[in-house]
Write a protein that holds these residues in place. Structure first.
Motif, PDB file in Angstrom:
ATOM      1  N   GLU A 297       0.900  -1.311   0.053  1.00 23.80           N
ATOM      2  CA  GLU A 297       0.035  -0.112   0.031  1.00 23.80           C
ATOM      3  C   GLU A 297       0.896   1.186  -0.130  1.00 23.80           C
ATOM      4  O   GLU A 297       0.722   2.097  -0.821  1.00 23.80           O
ATOM      5  CB  GLU A 297      -0.862  -0.166   1.240  1.00 23.80           C
ATOM      6  N   LEU A 298       1.818   1.240   0.782  1.00 24.68           N
ATOM      7  CA  LEU A 298       2.727   2.644   0.901  1.00 24.68           C
ATOM      8  C   LEU A 298       3.646   2.490  -0.293  1.00 24.68           C
ATOM      9  O   LEU A 298       3.840   3.607  -0.802  1.00 24.68           O
ATOM     10  CB  LEU A 298       3.534   2.348   2.243  1.00 24.68           C
ATOM     11  N   ALA A 299       3.780   1.430  -0.771  1.00 21.12           N
ATOM     12  CA  ALA A 299       4.573   1.344  -2.051  1.00 21.12           C
ATOM     13  C   ALA A 299       4.145   2.133  -3.234  1.00 21.12           C
ATOM     14  O   ALA A 299       4.765   2.632  -3.955  1.00 21.12           O
ATOM     15  CB  ALA A 299       5.224  -0.134  -2.450  1.00 21.12           C
ATOM     16  N   GLU A 300       2.792   1.805  -3.288  1.00 21.82           N
ATOM     17  CA  GLU A 300       1.823   2.443  -4.388  1.00 21.82           C
ATOM     18  C   GLU A 300       1.944   3.963  -4.115  1.00 21.82           C
ATOM     19  O   GLU A 300       1.975   4.738  -5.098  1.00 21.82           O
ATOM     20  CB  GLU A 300       0.500   1.887  -4.319  1.00 21.82           C
ATOM     21  N   CYS A 301       1.783   4.215  -2.779  1.00 18.37           N
ATOM     22  CA  CYS A 301       1.629   5.978  -2.688  1.00 18.37           C
ATOM     23  C   CYS A 301       3.036   6.370  -3.155  1.00 18.37           C
ATOM     24  O   CYS A 301       3.074   7.505  -3.634  1.00 18.37           O
ATOM     25  CB  CYS A 301       1.541   6.036  -1.293  1.00 18.37           C
ATOM     26  N   ALA A 302       4.236   5.779  -2.775  1.00 22.79           N
ATOM     27  CA  ALA A 302       5.540   6.414  -2.857  1.00 22.79           C
ATOM     28  C   ALA A 302       5.864   6.289  -4.466  1.00 22.79           C
ATOM     29  O   ALA A 302       6.362   7.373  -4.795  1.00 22.79           O
ATOM     30  CB  ALA A 302       6.643   5.436  -2.393  1.00 22.79           C
ATOM     31  N   ALA A 303       5.510   5.339  -4.964  1.00 24.22           N
ATOM     32  CA  ALA A 303       5.634   5.191  -6.562  1.00 24.22           C
ATOM     33  C   ALA A 303       4.808   6.344  -7.529  1.00 24.22           C
ATOM     34  O   ALA A 303       5.505   7.091  -8.315  1.00 24.22           O
ATOM     35  CB  ALA A 303       5.261   3.747  -7.121  1.00 24.22           C
ATOM     36  N   GLU A 304       3.461   6.508  -6.888  1.00 22.52           N
ATOM     37  CA  GLU A 304       2.756   7.612  -7.516  1.00 22.52           C
ATOM     38  C   GLU A 304       3.559   8.885  -7.309  1.00 22.52           C
ATOM     39  O   GLU A 304       3.560   9.797  -8.390  1.00 22.52           O
ATOM     40  CB  GLU A 304       1.514   7.708  -6.812  1.00 22.52           C
ATOM     41  N   ASN A 305       4.112   9.247  -6.132  1.00 22.62           N
ATOM     42  CA  ASN A 305       4.668  10.590  -6.101  1.00 22.62           C
ATOM     43  C   ASN A 305       6.066  10.588  -6.879  1.00 22.62           C
ATOM     44  O   ASN A 305       6.305  11.537  -7.443  1.00 22.62           O
ATOM     45  CB  ASN A 305       5.051  10.646  -4.589  1.00 22.62           C
ATOM     46  N   CYS A 306       6.739   9.504  -6.920  1.00 21.41           N
ATOM     47  CA  CYS A 306       7.939   9.387  -7.813  1.00 21.41           C
ATOM     48  C   CYS A 306       7.722   9.720  -9.126  1.00 21.41           C
ATOM     49  O   CYS A 306       8.251  10.575  -9.877  1.00 21.41           O
ATOM     50  CB  CYS A 306       8.764   7.913  -7.814  1.00 21.41           C
ATOM     51  N   LEU A 307       6.507   9.066  -9.611  1.00 26.60           N
ATOM     52  CA  LEU A 307       6.236   9.431 -11.086  1.00 26.60           C
ATOM     53  C   LEU A 307       5.677  10.534 -11.551  1.00 26.60           C
ATOM     54  O   LEU A 307       5.756  10.964 -12.644  1.00 26.60           O
ATOM     55  CB  LEU A 307       5.551   8.299 -11.493  1.00 26.60           C
ATOM     56  N   GLN A 308       5.085  11.174 -10.354  1.00 23.53           N
ATOM     57  CA  GLN A 308       4.599  12.566 -10.559  1.00 23.53           C
ATOM     58  C   GLN A 308       5.670  13.589 -10.921  1.00 23.53           C
ATOM     59  O   GLN A 308       5.637  14.536 -11.647  1.00 23.53           O
ATOM     60  CB  GLN A 308       3.754  13.158  -9.450  1.00 23.53           C
ATOM     61  N   LEU A 309       6.923  13.271 -10.200  1.00 21.06           N
ATOM     62  CA  LEU A 309       8.262  14.092 -10.456  1.00 21.06           C
ATOM     63  C   LEU A 309       8.982  13.649 -11.398  1.00 21.06           C
ATOM     64  O   LEU A 309       9.732  14.638 -12.267  1.00 21.06           O
ATOM     65  CB  LEU A 309       8.945  14.243  -9.228  1.00 21.06           C
ATOM     66  N   GLU A 310       9.211  12.381 -11.688  1.00 20.96           N
ATOM     67  CA  GLU A 310      10.064  11.810 -12.916  1.00 20.96           C
ATOM     68  C   GLU A 310       9.111  10.777 -13.470  1.00 20.96           C
ATOM     69  O   GLU A 310       9.427   9.568 -13.375  1.00 20.96           O
ATOM     70  CB  GLU A 310      11.304  11.465 -12.463  1.00 20.96           C
ATOM     71  N   PRO A 311       8.163  11.078 -14.375  1.00 17.13           N
ATOM     72  CA  PRO A 311       7.472  10.028 -15.060  1.00 17.13           C
ATOM     73  C   PRO A 311       8.045   9.118 -16.015  1.00 17.13           C
ATOM     74  O   PRO A 311       7.418   8.092 -16.201  1.00 17.13           O
ATOM     75  CB  PRO A 311       6.367  10.918 -15.938  1.00 17.13           C
ATOM     76  N   LYS A 312       9.273   9.124 -16.392  1.00 19.61           N
ATOM     77  CA  LYS A 312      10.275   8.487 -17.280  1.00 19.61           C
ATOM     78  C   LYS A 312      10.983   7.319 -16.570  1.00 19.61           C
ATOM     79  O   LYS A 312      11.565   7.066 -17.220  1.00 19.61           O
ATOM     80  CB  LYS A 312      10.567   8.928 -18.232  1.00 19.61           C
ATOM     81  N   ASP A 313      10.958   7.584 -15.258  1.00 17.18           N
ATOM     82  CA  ASP A 313      11.817   6.714 -14.366  1.00 17.18           C
ATOM     83  C   ASP A 313      11.784   5.314 -14.446  1.00 17.18           C
ATOM     84  O   ASP A 313      10.858   4.837 -13.672  1.00 17.18           O
ATOM     85  CB  ASP A 313      12.183   7.220 -13.071  1.00 17.18           C
ATOM     86  N   ALA A 314      12.264   4.485 -15.246  1.00 21.59           N
ATOM     87  CA  ALA A 314      12.043   2.942 -15.340  1.00 21.59           C
ATOM     88  C   ALA A 314      12.242   2.446 -14.106  1.00 21.59           C
ATOM     89  O   ALA A 314      11.633   1.245 -13.718  1.00 21.59           O
ATOM     90  CB  ALA A 314      12.941   2.621 -16.364  1.00 21.59           C
ATOM     91  N   ALA A 315      13.012   2.819 -13.172  1.00 23.93           N
ATOM     92  CA  ALA A 315      13.558   2.165 -12.192  1.00 23.93           C
ATOM     93  C   ALA A 315      12.228   1.989 -11.011  1.00 23.93           C
ATOM     94  O   ALA A 315      12.094   1.107 -10.260  1.00 23.93           O
ATOM     95  CB  ALA A 315      14.534   2.985 -11.106  1.00 23.93           C
ATOM     96  N   VAL A 316      11.511   3.002 -11.042  1.00 27.57           N
ATOM     97  CA  VAL A 316      10.216   2.856 -10.226  1.00 27.57           C
ATOM     98  C   VAL A 316       9.246   1.993 -10.398  1.00 27.57           C
ATOM     99  O   VAL A 316       8.742   1.309  -9.834  1.00 27.57           O
ATOM    100  CB  VAL A 316       9.578   4.355 -10.369  1.00 27.57           C
ATOM    101  N   TYR A 317       9.234   1.862 -11.825  1.00 28.61           N
ATOM    102  CA  TYR A 317       8.165   0.850 -12.432  1.00 28.61           C
ATOM    103  C   TYR A 317       8.777  -0.534 -11.991  1.00 28.61           C
ATOM    104  O   TYR A 317       8.141  -1.385 -11.600  1.00 28.61           O
ATOM    105  CB  TYR A 317       7.841   0.788 -13.931  1.00 28.61           C
ATOM    106  N   VAL A 318      10.142  -0.639 -12.299  1.00 28.45           N
ATOM    107  CA  VAL A 318      10.699  -2.355 -11.802  1.00 28.45           C
ATOM    108  C   VAL A 318      10.491  -2.348 -10.331  1.00 28.45           C
ATOM    109  O   VAL A 318      10.267  -3.602  -9.894  1.00 28.45           O
ATOM    110  CB  VAL A 318      12.229  -2.114 -12.400  1.00 28.45           C
ATOM    111  N   LEU A 319      10.887  -1.397  -9.467  1.00 28.07           N
ATOM    112  CA  LEU A 319      10.813  -1.624  -8.088  1.00 28.07           C
ATOM    113  C   LEU A 319       9.254  -2.085  -7.676  1.00 28.07           C
ATOM    114  O   LEU A 319       8.948  -2.964  -6.910  1.00 28.07           O
ATOM    115  CB  LEU A 319      11.175  -0.403  -7.339  1.00 28.07           C
ATOM    116  N   LEU A 320       8.424  -1.473  -8.194  1.00 29.94           N
ATOM    117  CA  LEU A 320       6.854  -1.865  -7.976  1.00 29.94           C
ATOM    118  C   LEU A 320       6.730  -3.121  -8.276  1.00 29.94           C
ATOM    119  O   LEU A 320       5.833  -3.737  -7.688  1.00 29.94           O
ATOM    120  CB  LEU A 320       6.135  -0.567  -8.590  1.00 29.94           C
ATOM    121  N   SER A 321       6.917  -3.370  -9.516  1.00 23.14           N
ATOM    122  CA  SER A 321       6.750  -4.980 -10.173  1.00 23.14           C
ATOM    123  C   SER A 321       7.365  -5.712  -9.135  1.00 23.14           C
ATOM    124  O   SER A 321       6.929  -6.770  -9.036  1.00 23.14           O
ATOM    125  CB  SER A 321       7.308  -4.856 -11.517  1.00 23.14           C
TER     126      SER A 321
END
Length: 483
Positions: A297-321
Motif C-alpha cells: 500500500e505504501l509502495a503504491e503511494c511512494a511510486a505515485e509521488n516518484c512518477l509525478q516528479l519523474e514520469p519516465k524513471d524506469a527504476a520506479v516501475y521495476v521496483l513496484l513490479s
C-alpha cells in the motif's frame, strides 16, 4: 562597438568568452567564436585556451576537442583544460588517454592535471588508472598537499580500495573539511558506519568545522549501519550547534535510515513534515524500503509521488513490479509492464563488469555469449551444489515471472554477478581478491550467495553496486546484511 566599425582585439574576445563561461551560455560563446573566425584573427595561446575553457565548461566535449586539435600552439594549460573537460563530463578513459598523449608530446603534467585525472577515475578500470596517477605524483616529487590528498582519498574510496584511502588520509600533513568529509563518505559507502562516526568525532576534537556535505556523509553512515538514535542526535546538532539548515539530501538520508529500519510510517510522516518539497530521490528511498519490508500500500503511494516528479524513471516501475511479484500479485505485475510499454519506457538490464588482465568482461543474467561460457557454467553449477550442501536455499521472491519454483530457482542462479564472480575465480590466481561492478542494486539472493561463495573459495569479493560497496569475506559482508 561593431556598429562603429571597430574590431575587437584579443583582450575583448577573451573577456567575452570568460563571461560566456560564467553564464554557462554556449550559444553566445559560439557567436563570439564565429566573430573570431570571420575576423581572420589567429588566436594566440591565451585566447585559444580561453576558447577551449568556454567549451569545456558549457558542456560540449566535441567542440572542445575540435578547438583543441586546431590550436596552433598548446601549453600545459591547454592540455589541463581538455582533460578537465573530459573528466567533468564522465569521459574517464579519454582523459586518461590524453594524459599519456600529453607526456608523449613532451609536456609535463602538473598537480592540476593529476587532480583532474583522479576525479575522472570511475568505472571498472578506474583503480588501475588512479594507482598510475598516484605513482606519477610520487615519482614527480609533488608534495601530497591538501588538494592532491583529497583527490586521492576520494578516488581510492570510489574505486573500492578503502585501505589505500585510509593510508593517504593518515599520512596527510594537513587536512581540511573536504579531507575529513571524503573519508567519512568513503567509510559510509563501504559499510563502515561506526568507523565513519569515529572519524567525525575525531574531526570535531581537532576543531574542524563540519559543513552540510559532511553531515550528509554522517547521516548516510548512520543509515547504512542502522543507527537510528545516533542519526537523530547528529541531525539535531547539525541544526542547533552548527547552524546548518537541512536540505533535501539530509532529509533523504533520514527517510532512508527509517525505511531500512522498518519505521515506514515514521519515514512517511517525516516526508510530509519536510519544510522543502520531497524530490524523487526521497520518495525513491521510501519505495525501496517498502520493497524490503513488503508494504504494498505504501509502495503504491511512494511510486505515485516518484512518477509525478519523474514520469519516465524506469527504476520506479521495476521496483513496484518487484513488490507486486513478491506479494504474488501477478495481475498488478502485468499492469505495470503494460503501462511501461504504452509509455515507451524500457527497463535497464542488469549488467556486471569484471576486469581481468586489463580487459573488461561484461555479463548479463543467463549470459551465454562469453568465449568461456561452458567453463563458467560448469564451475557455477559446482559452486551452487556446494552451497546447497551447506544449507543454501534460493530466495526466489525477486523473480519477475509467474513460473514454478524450479524455473524461478534456475533463473536466479545465473544472475550477472554470479557469472562475473565465477569468471574471476577461474581467471585469476587463488587467494587474490575479486572486484566486480554492477549497474543496479544487488539482489538479496545474490548477496547471500556471494557471502557463501567467499567462504567456500576463501577469497575476498568486492562488489560495487548502484549504491555502495560490499566486501564479502569468510561468509560475511561489510554491510552486516543491512543495505
Amino acid at each position: 562597438m561593431l556598429s562603429c566599425q571597430l574590431l575587437p582585439n584579443f583582450f575583448i574576445y577573451a573577456t567575452l568568452l570568460r563571461r560566456c563561461t560564467q553564464m554557462k551560455d554556449m550559444m553566445e560563446g559560439k557567436r563570439v567564436h564565429a566573430h573570431i573566425i570571420k575576423s581572420g584573427m589567429q588566436p594566440d595561446i591565451y585566447l585559444g585556451n580561453t576558447l577551449l575553457n568556454m567549451y569545456a565548461n558549457t558542456g560540449s566535449v566535441i567542440d572542445t576537442h575540435r578547438v583543441f586539435d586546431k590550436l596552433p600552439q598548446k601549453d600545459v594549460v591547454s592540455w589541463n583544460t581538455m582533460i578537465v573537460g573530459y573528466a567533468k563530463h564522465g569521459y574517464g578513459e579519454e582523459a586518461f588517454r590524453l594524459f599519456h598523449q600529453m607526456q608523449q608530446e613532451g609536456f609535463k603534467p602538473d598537480t592540476v592535471t593529476c587532480t583532474s585525472i583522479l576525479k575522472a577515475c570511475t568505472g571498472p578500470r578506474a583503480l588501475e588508472w588512479g594507482k598510475h596517477i598516484h605513482s606519477h605524483i610520487m615519482k614527480a616529487g609533488y608534495n601530497v598537499d591538501v588538494r592532491i590528498g583529497n583527490a586521492l582519498i576520494d578516488m581510492y574510496a570510489k574505486c573500492g580500495s578503502l585501505e589505500a584511502a585510509c593510508q593517504v588520509f593518515d599520512v596527510m600533513p594537513e587536512r581540511d573539511v573536504i579531507s575529513w568529509t571524503a573519508m567519512i563518505v568513503g567509510l559510509a559507502q563501504h559499510g563502515c558506519g561506526e568507523e565513519a562516526l569515529q572519524v567525525f568525532e575525531q574531526m570535531r576534537v581537532e576543531g574542524v568545522e563540519p559543513n552540510a556535505v559532511t553531515f550528509v556523509g554522517v547521516l548516510s553512515a548512520c543509515s547504512h549501519a542502522g543507527l537510528v538514535e545516533e542519526a537523530y542526535g547528529y541531525f539535531s546538532s547539525m541544526c542547533h550547534q552548527n547552524g546548518i539548515s537541512p536540505v533535501g539530501e539530509h532529509y533523504g538520508c533520514m527517510v532512508d535510515l527509517l525505511g531500512r529500519g522498518g519505521h515506514l510510517k515514521e519515514a512517511e510522516d517525516l516526508i510530509k513534515k519536510m519544510p522543502v518539497e520531497a524530490d524523487a530521490t526521497v520518495w525513491g528511498s521510501l519505495l525501496g524500503a517498502c520493497r524490503t519490508h513488503g508494504n504494498v500500500e505504501l509502495a503504491e503511494c511512494a511510486a505515485e509521488n516518484c512518477l509525478q516528479l519523474e514520469p519516465k524513471d524506469a527504476a520506479v516501475y521495476v521496483l513496484l513490479s518487484h513488490i507486486y511479484a513478491a506479494a504474488g500479485m501477478w495481475g498488478s505485475v502485468t499492469k505495470v509492464r503494460n503501462t511501461m510499454k504504452e509509455r515507451g519506457i524500457q527497463k535497464e538490464p542488469g549488467r556486471c563488469w569484471i576486469e581481468v588482465e586489463n580487459k573488461i568482461h561484461t555479463f548479463v543474467a543467463e549470459d551465454r555469449t562469453h568465449p568461456q561460457t561452458e567453463e563458467i557454467y560448469a564451475e557455477l553449477d559446482k559452486l551452487t551444489g556446494q552451497m546447497k550442501e551447506g544449507g543454501y536455499v534460493a530466495d526466489t521472491r525477486c523473480v519477475m515471472h509467474d513460473v514454478d519454483e524450479g524455473e524461478r530457482e534456475q533463473a536466479i542462479c545465473y544472475h550477472s554477478e554470479r557469472l562475473a564472480i565465477v569468471y574471476g575465480l577461474i581467471s585469476t590466481e587463488p587467494g587474490t581478491p575479486i572486484h566486480i561492478f554492477k549497474n543496479l542494486r544487488v539482489c538479496s539472493d545474490c548477496h547471500t550467495a556471494t557471502k557463501i561463495i567467499s567462504k567456500i573459495v576463501r577469497r575476498e569479493i568486492v562488489a560495487r553496486d548502484a549504491n555502495r560497496f560490499h566486501h564479502f569475506k569468510d561468509g560475511s559482508c561489510s554491510c552486516g546484511d543491512y543495505w
